[in-house]
Each structure stands twice: as structure tokens, then as C-alpha cells.
Design an enzyme around this catalytic site. Sequence first.
Site, PDB file in Angstrom:
ATOM      1  N   CYS A 191       6.138  -5.416   0.560  1.00  0.00           N
ATOM      2  CA  CYS A 191       6.201  -4.057  -0.245  1.00  0.00           C
ATOM      3  C   CYS A 191       6.130  -2.978   0.687  1.00  0.00           C
ATOM      4  CB  CYS A 191       5.264  -4.063  -1.328  1.00  0.00           C
ATOM      5  SG  CYS A 191       5.492  -2.957  -2.611  1.00  0.00           S
ATOM      6  N   GLY A 222       0.951  -1.229   0.086  1.00  0.00           N
ATOM      7  CA  GLY A 222      -0.020   0.131  -0.142  1.00  0.00           C
ATOM      8  C   GLY A 222       1.098   1.047  -0.071  1.00  0.00           C
ATOM      9  N   HIS A 267       4.826  -8.957  -4.357  1.00  0.00           N
ATOM     10  CA  HIS A 267       3.457  -9.207  -4.076  1.00  0.00           C
ATOM     11  C   HIS A 267       2.843 -10.475  -4.372  1.00  0.00           C
ATOM     12  CE1 HIS A 267       2.257  -4.850  -2.964  1.00  0.00           C
ATOM     13  NE2 HIS A 267       3.254  -4.655  -4.038  1.00  0.00           N
ATOM     14  N   GLU A 286       0.456 -12.018  -3.113  1.00  0.00           N
ATOM     15  CA  GLU A 286      -0.945 -12.022  -3.143  1.00  0.00           C
ATOM     16  C   GLU A 286      -1.414 -11.576  -4.481  1.00  0.00           C
ATOM     17  OE1 GLU A 286       0.880  -9.717  -2.037  1.00  0.00           O
ATOM     18  OE2 GLU A 286      -0.005  -7.946  -2.274  1.00  0.00           O
TER      19      GLU A 286
END
Length: 197
Positions: free
Chosen positions: A80, A48, A173, A175
Site C-alpha cells: 500500500c 501507512g 494489505h 498483513e
Amino acid sequence: MPLNIGVLALQGDFQEHRAVLESLGAAVTEVRLPHQLEGLDGLVIPGGESTTIVKLAHRWGFPDALRHFIDEGGAVWGTCAGMIVMASALLEPEPEPLSLMDITVSRNSFGRQVDSFETDIPVKGVPGGPVHAVFIRAPSVQDQGEGVECIAQLEDGTPVAVRSGKLMATAFHPELTPDTRIHEMFLRLSAGQPSAV
Ligand code: GLN
């Protein structure tokens, strides 16, 4: 009993982590207040905006609660922005990271020209061949303390994933890809099987 895993839900892509962890059988809590850390085996700090996550973490009293969680044996994985939040030092002046892991990190390490890219990299502890890694305005590890192990690096040697005991951080990432192997590794860590990494 399923593992109890929290995803820090102050800002960022916590829902994507939640979906993967649930698909692997974990009981997932979206953590918005420190008391929700109680009883968790592990916590994911998502990608984010690290400045926003750090600001909100301070507002709600997370820095001390996270250190306590780690001291009590909880596992933590930052992806991240989450890696930036966990760092002990940054090359850039802001934000002031929470110092959960002994790593020095550079934010937006790859510059504007290549601010996002994807590549396949082997990750130590992940069987079955390289992982497809998605980098989005990604950080990198510039220095690491004793006891912190680099578990993945780019072809030029830049460290992009590290582990120390039950703590891990990835600049990319997992995900955002269908490959669940890094999440599976974090579940093994959360279950107290660091030797499985
Ligand atoms: N570089 C961003 C930051 O400093 C992180 C980007 C990301 O999480 N994809 O917060």
C-alpha cells in the site's frame, strides 16, 4: 539459520508485518536507521501514510541506503503506502517517491466512494486459490517498466501486485488477514528463490 527480515518502522502498520513474519520463523528487525539494513535478507515497507514515510526516509538518509541494499541483492516488498514509496513516478505531485522499482503509481486510486474494499483475487506464485485482499485508500499501478511483471489484477484489469526480480509491491494489505501466503512468497524471494514465485 532463520531469514533476517527488516520492517521499515518509520510510520505505519509495521507491527502487523512483524507478527506475521515471526509466526513464519523469520528473525525480524524494526528498521529505524539505515545501518540496520546490514545483514538483512529482505525489507518490508508497510502501509501507512506515504508522505510521512518518504519525509522520514529522507531525514534519516534511507534513499541511498535502500538503493545500495537492493544492489547488494536484498529483497524489498512494499504494501500500500509502501508501494507508493517504492514507485519511480506518481500521477499525483506528492510525495516524491524513492524510485526503487520501475512502476508508475496512482495514490488513492479508487476514490472516496470506495476508499476501502475487500475482494478475492488470484496471485501468481501463490498456490491454493485466490487471496482475500484488503484495500484501504489503496494505490494502483498505472504503468510498469520492462521486466516488471503484474502478478495480480482486479476483475477490470487494474494491476494491484507486481514483481521484478527480488522486488515486489502489493496495493493491498496481506498483513491484515490470517492468510500468510504472500508473506511466505516474500520469504522465498528473500531466500533467493525468485523462481518459486
Ligand atoms: N493512500 C495512502 C497514502 O498515500 C496509503 C494508504 C495505506 O497505506 N493504507 O499514503
